[in-house]
Scaffold this motif. Structure first.
Motif, short mmCIF file in Angstrom:
data_model
loop_
_atom_site.label_atom_id
_atom_site.label_comp_id
_atom_site.label_asym_id
_atom_site.label_seq_id
_atom_site.Cartn_x
_atom_site.Cartn_y
_atom_site.Cartn_z
N ASP A 12 0.74 -0.81 0.17
CA ASP A 12 -0.17 -0.03 0.18
C ASP A 12 0.81 1.17 0.16
O ASP A 12 2.13 1.38 0.53
N CYS A 46 1.42 5.05 1.39
CA CYS A 46 1.57 5.95 2.76
C CYS A 46 2.37 7.16 2.59
O CYS A 46 2.96 7.12 1.16
N THR A 47 1.12 8.27 2.32
CA THR A 47 1.27 9.74 2.01
C THR A 47 1.60 10.46 2.86
O THR A 47 1.05 10.60 3.94
N LYS A 48 2.86 11.19 2.16
CA LYS A 48 3.05 12.17 3.43
C LYS A 48 2.84 13.77 2.87
O LYS A 48 3.66 14.00 1.88
#
Length: 120
Positions: free
Chosen positions: A37, A39-41
């Motif tokens: 998956d 993971c946006t930051k």
């Protein structure tokens, strides 16, 4: 330039871009695990490395930051906030100066009164 089609109100909507990346580009990374998956930051402009700006702006990050500052400073709302903040600071300084003057006048009056009482 702001891409109006990617905006949701005044917020940038990047969900579609993330889903497209997940569906099309993530498959290039092997071995691909089904549960893999994203993971946006989010980062502030000041936190981004210089490398990000090299292809977009001739002057790199420094030129991009100057352009960003010019855009922000040209906003009438920002100008009004700055003007009000500056005015409030000036009023506070003037109030402080006036209090010092009043205290000095009161002190002089007390000294004059003492001198008169001592003379009597």
């Amino acid at each position: 330039q702001v891409d109006i089609l990617r905006m949701r109100g005044n917020q940038l909507n990047i969900e579609q871009q993330i889903n497209n990346f997940r569906d099309w580009d993530l498959s290039r990374f092997q071995p691909h695990v089904h549960e893999m998956d994203l993971c946006t930051k989010d980062f502030r402009v000041k936190e981004l490395p210089k490398l990000v700006f090299e292809g977009m702006y001739e002057g790199g990050k420094l030129e991009a930051m100057k352009k960003r500052r010019r855009i922000i400073d040209s906003d009438p709302k920002v100008q009004e906030r700055k003007r009000k903040a500056k005015l409030a600071a000036m009023k506070a300084r003037l109030d402080e100066i006036q209090k010092k003057k009043d205290a000095a006048i009161a002190k002089d009056a007390m000294e004059k009164k003492r001198k008169r009482d001592d003379e009597d």
